[in-house]
Design a protein around this motif. Structure first.
Motif, PDB file in Angstrom:
ATOM      1  N   VAL A  80       0.845  -1.195   0.000  1.00 16.53           N
ATOM      2  CA  VAL A  80       0.000   0.000   0.000  1.00 16.53           C
ATOM      3  C   VAL A  80       0.875   1.238   0.000  1.00 16.53           C
ATOM      4  N   ASP A  81       0.556   2.189  -0.863  1.00 13.00           N
ATOM      5  CA  ASP A  81       1.256   3.473  -0.869  1.00 13.00           C
ATOM      6  C   ASP A  81       0.669   4.322   0.257  1.00 13.00           C
ATOM      7  N   LEU A  82       1.268   4.208   1.441  1.00  9.32           N
ATOM      8  CA  LEU A  82       0.713   4.879   2.617  1.00  9.32           C
ATOM      9  C   LEU A  82       0.768   6.397   2.500  1.00  9.32           C
ATOM     10  N   ALA A  83       1.830   6.923   1.905  1.00  9.56           N
ATOM     11  CA  ALA A  83       1.937   8.375   1.761  1.00  9.56           C
ATOM     12  C   ALA A  83       0.800   8.907   0.907  1.00  9.56           C
ATOM     13  N   ALA A  84       0.498   8.197  -0.183  1.00  8.60           N
ATOM     14  CA  ALA A  84      -0.606   8.621  -1.050  1.00  8.60           C
ATOM     15  C   ALA A  84      -1.943   8.456  -0.339  1.00  8.60           C
ATOM     16  N   ALA A  85      -2.100   7.368   0.416  1.00 13.76           N
ATOM     17  CA  ALA A  85      -3.349   7.144   1.144  1.00 13.76           C
ATOM     18  C   ALA A  85      -3.606   8.264   2.136  1.00 13.76           C
ATOM     19  N   GLN A  86      -2.585   8.648   2.860  1.00 13.97           N
ATOM     20  CA  GLN A  86      -2.748   9.721   3.850  1.00 13.97           C
ATOM     21  C   GLN A  86      -3.060  11.042   3.169  1.00 13.97           C
ATOM     22  N   ARG A  87      -2.370  11.300   2.076  1.00 12.95           N
ATOM     23  CA  ARG A  87      -2.591  12.547   1.342  1.00 12.95           C
ATOM     24  C   ARG A  87      -4.012  12.620   0.771  1.00 12.95           C
ATOM     25  N   LEU A  88      -4.534  11.464   0.355  1.00 11.75           N
ATOM     26  CA  LEU A  88      -5.860  11.426  -0.267  1.00 11.75           C
ATOM     27  C   LEU A  88      -6.975  11.239   0.755  1.00 11.75           C
ATOM     28  N   GLY A  89      -6.613  11.038   2.013  1.00  9.23           N
ATOM     29  CA  GLY A  89      -7.623  10.908   3.056  1.00  9.23           C
ATOM     30  C   GLY A  89      -8.247   9.529   3.156  1.00  9.23           C
ATOM     31  N   VAL A  90      -7.492   8.497   2.762  1.00  8.99           N
ATOM     32  CA  VAL A  90      -7.973   7.118   2.862  1.00  8.99           C
ATOM     33  C   VAL A  90      -7.329   6.470   4.082  1.00  8.99           C
ATOM     34  N   GLN A  91      -8.129   6.067   5.048  1.00 14.84           N
ATOM     35  CA  GLN A  91      -7.593   5.404   6.238  1.00 14.84           C
ATOM     36  C   GLN A  91      -7.249   3.949   5.907  1.00 14.84           C
ATOM     37  N   VAL A  92      -6.133   3.477   6.435  1.00  9.71           N
ATOM     38  CA  VAL A  92      -5.700   2.097   6.235  1.00  9.71           C
ATOM     39  C   VAL A  92      -5.532   1.445   7.602  1.00  9.71           C
ATOM     40  N   SER A  93      -6.262   0.367   7.819  1.00  6.52           N
ATOM     41  CA  SER A  93      -6.140  -0.393   9.053  1.00  6.52           C
ATOM     42  C   SER A  93      -5.627  -1.788   8.728  1.00  6.52           C
ATOM     43  N   ARG A  94      -5.037  -2.438   9.708  1.00  7.18           N
ATOM     44  CA  ARG A  94      -4.462  -3.765   9.481  1.00  7.18           C
ATOM     45  C   ARG A  94      -4.795  -4.687  10.655  1.00  7.18           C
ATOM     46  N   VAL A  95      -4.305  -5.910  10.558  1.00  8.04           N
ATOM     47  CA  VAL A  95      -4.386  -6.867  11.659  1.00  8.04           C
ATOM     48  C   VAL A  95      -2.957  -7.045  12.175  1.00  8.04           C
ATOM     49  N   PRO A  96      -2.572  -6.288  13.183  1.00 11.33           N
ATOM     50  CA  PRO A  96      -1.157  -6.268  13.577  1.00 11.33           C
ATOM     51  C   PRO A  96      -0.651  -7.567  14.183  1.00 11.33           C
ATOM     52  N   SER A  97      -1.546  -8.343  14.772  1.00 13.94           N
ATOM     53  CA  SER A  97      -1.122  -9.587  15.410  1.00 13.94           C
ATOM     54  C   SER A  97      -2.210 -10.633  15.253  1.00 13.94           C
ATOM     55  N   TYR A  98      -1.878 -11.725  14.572  1.00  8.38           N
ATOM     56  CA  TYR A  98      -2.873 -12.786  14.391  1.00  8.38           C
ATOM     57  C   TYR A  98      -2.181 -14.119  14.627  1.00  8.38           C
ATOM     58  N   SER A  99      -2.040 -14.471  15.874  1.00  6.61           N
ATOM     59  CA  SER A  99      -1.369 -15.703  16.247  1.00  6.61           C
ATOM     60  C   SER A  99       0.049 -15.720  15.682  1.00  6.61           C
ATOM     61  N   PRO A 100       0.947 -14.906  16.243  1.00  5.99           N
ATOM     62  CA  PRO A 100       2.331 -14.918  15.759  1.00  5.99           C
ATOM     63  C   PRO A 100       2.972 -16.293  15.843  1.00  5.99           C
ATOM     64  N   GLU A 101       2.459 -17.133  16.734  1.00  9.27           N
ATOM     65  CA  GLU A 101       2.997 -18.489  16.854  1.00  9.27           C
ATOM     66  C   GLU A 101       2.812 -19.291  15.564  1.00  9.27           C
ATOM     67  N   SER A 102       1.757 -18.977  14.788  1.00  8.85           N
ATOM     68  CA  SER A 102       1.513 -19.744  13.565  1.00  8.85           C
ATOM     69  C   SER A 102       2.678 -19.604  12.593  1.00  8.85           C
ATOM     70  N   VAL A 103       3.140 -18.385  12.366  1.00  3.66           N
ATOM     71  CA  VAL A 103       4.251 -18.166  11.445  1.00  3.66           C
ATOM     72  C   VAL A 103       5.556 -18.682  12.043  1.00  3.66           C
ATOM     73  N   ALA A 104       5.764 -18.442  13.332  1.00 11.98           N
ATOM     74  CA  ALA A 104       6.981 -18.907  13.995  1.00 11.98           C
ATOM     75  C   ALA A 104       7.092 -20.422  13.936  1.00 11.98           C
ATOM     76  N   GLU A 105       5.996 -21.114  14.200  1.00 15.64           N
ATOM     77  CA  GLU A 105       6.016 -22.572  14.170  1.00 15.64           C
ATOM     78  C   GLU A 105       6.271 -23.090  12.763  1.00 15.64           C
ATOM     79  N   HIS A 106       5.756 -22.390  11.751  1.00 21.62           N
ATOM     80  CA  HIS A 106       6.008 -22.800  10.369  1.00 21.62           C
ATOM     81  C   HIS A 106       7.500 -22.652  10.033  1.00 21.62           C
ATOM     82  N   ALA A 107       8.100 -21.576  10.509  1.00 18.76           N
ATOM     83  CA  ALA A 107       9.540 -21.387  10.282  1.00 18.76           C
ATOM     84  C   ALA A 107      10.339 -22.518  10.910  1.00 18.76           C
ATOM     85  N   VAL A 108       9.995 -22.899  12.132  1.00 20.38           N
ATOM     86  CA  VAL A 108      10.701 -23.996  12.805  1.00 20.38           C
ATOM     87  C   VAL A 108      10.450 -25.313  12.071  1.00 20.38           C
TER      88      VAL A 108
END
Length: 329
Positions: free
Chosen positions: A83-111
């Motif tokens: 996402v072009d965050l600078a353009a989103a902010q300039r155009l007034g488009v809010q961007v939200s995310r899912v900052p944490s969704y079971s971090p263990e899932s990705v960590a366990e896959h790496a292991v």
């Protein structure tokens, strides 16, 4: 009732989002296609857009969204490099995310990738299927004797360190923003020290200008001969051509990838009836000591449940004038 256009969806996305949307909180319409300049017209008449890791939300797409009266993008992932965050902010488009969704899932896959590469599980499985029980060529090493480096000690990196601690390995880590929890599990060292010292290196950092091609021919040259590299974070952290050259030279002994720099045209799709046109990726797949999975590190029941619930909460918060802390600006 707000109408949300949900892009890059698969049956499992629909199942978990519909479950989170019971009783009905908003109208969710699903599009299997990625959001990009060519598909943005599908958004007309909607109140918000939901995107995933390989949707292309550049300035041209954002401008089209604004022209259609859309002021919210809810990402169903933690990363936001698409996402072009600078353009989103300039155009007034809010961007939200899912900052944490079971971090263990990705960590366990790496292991899991570390163990599979080390003990050559895929090779052994194929042999036994053919009634070949010879052990020649399947020798691994004790993880307990290895020095393992984790680059990035956010939630996923921290979960990886917790999991790896159980092996009794020597653990090193690197992050420009150290934290006490990781320091209690591993020793923070400069990046060049980590490269020189570690038998296994696992990437858990975000993709940004400073980490783009963090693993390239220069960093690979500093590493131990036969090093194992694992990337379950973002594809462009690793220069695939340089990794391939490292494989050819024997510098890289094992390579585990759950992400790939050009995965947007490959992952989350069935391409089994098509010719592979990415020569670098095709060559990597031909190596017996390379293990590739199709961006499935996050793919657990717990993670998909959290992603769906947080995504819908982000929509409701925006339209009720509340902030969740998941907003990117």
């Amino acid at each position: 009732m707000k109408k949300i256009a949900v892009f890059s969806t698969k049956p499992y996305d629909k199942a978990f989002l519909d479950r989170a949307n019971t009783p009905t909180r908003m109208q969710l319409d699903y599009f299997e296609t990625r959001l990009k300049r060519e598909s943005v017209k599908l958004v007309e008449g909607y109140d918000a857009v939901s995107c995933f890791v390989n949707d292309i939300v550049d300035e041209s797409v954002l401008q089209c969204l604004v022209d259609m009266g859309i002021s919210l993008i809810v990402l169903r992932c933690a990363g936001f490099n698409n996402v072009d965050l600078a353009a989103a902010q300039r155009l007034g488009v809010q961007v939200s995310r899912v900052p944490s969704y079971s971090p263990e899932s990705v960590a366990e896959h790496a292991v899991a990738m570390m163990l599979a590469l080390n003990r050559k599980i895929n090779k052994a499985y194929n042999r036994v299927k053919e009634h070949n029980f010879d052990l020649d060529g399947l020798m691994g090493f004790n993880m307990q004797q290895a020095t393992i480096g984790v680059i990035g000690t956010g939630k996923i990196g921290l979960a990886a360190l917790r999991a790896l601690r159980g092996f009794g390995s020597t653990l090193l880590c690197h992050d420009p923003y150290p934290n006490d929890e990781a320091a209690a599990l591993a020793d923070y060292v400069p990046l060049d020290t980590l490269f020189r010292t570690c038998d296994i290196i696992s990437l858990h950092c975000p993709l940004m200008e400073s980490t783009y091609h963090l693993i390239d021919k220069t960093s690979i040259a500093q590493m131990k001969d036969g090093v194992m590299l694992i990337n379950t974070s973002r594809g462009a952290l690793l220069n695939a051509q340089d990794a391939l050259d490292g494989m050819k030279q024997g510098k890289i002994g094992y390579l585990g990838l759950d992400v790939y720099e050009l995965e947007g045209e490959l992952f989350f799709r069935d391409l089994s009836d098509r010719v592979m046109h990415d020569d670098v990726f095709g060559l990597l797949l031909s190596y017996h000591n390379v293990l590739v999975t199709g961006h499935q590190g996050y793919f657990t029941r717990e993670a998909l449940t959290e992603i769906a619930q947080t995504t819908l909460n982000n929509v409701e918060a925006h339209f009720s004038g509340r902030r969740t802390g998941n907003e990117l600006f």
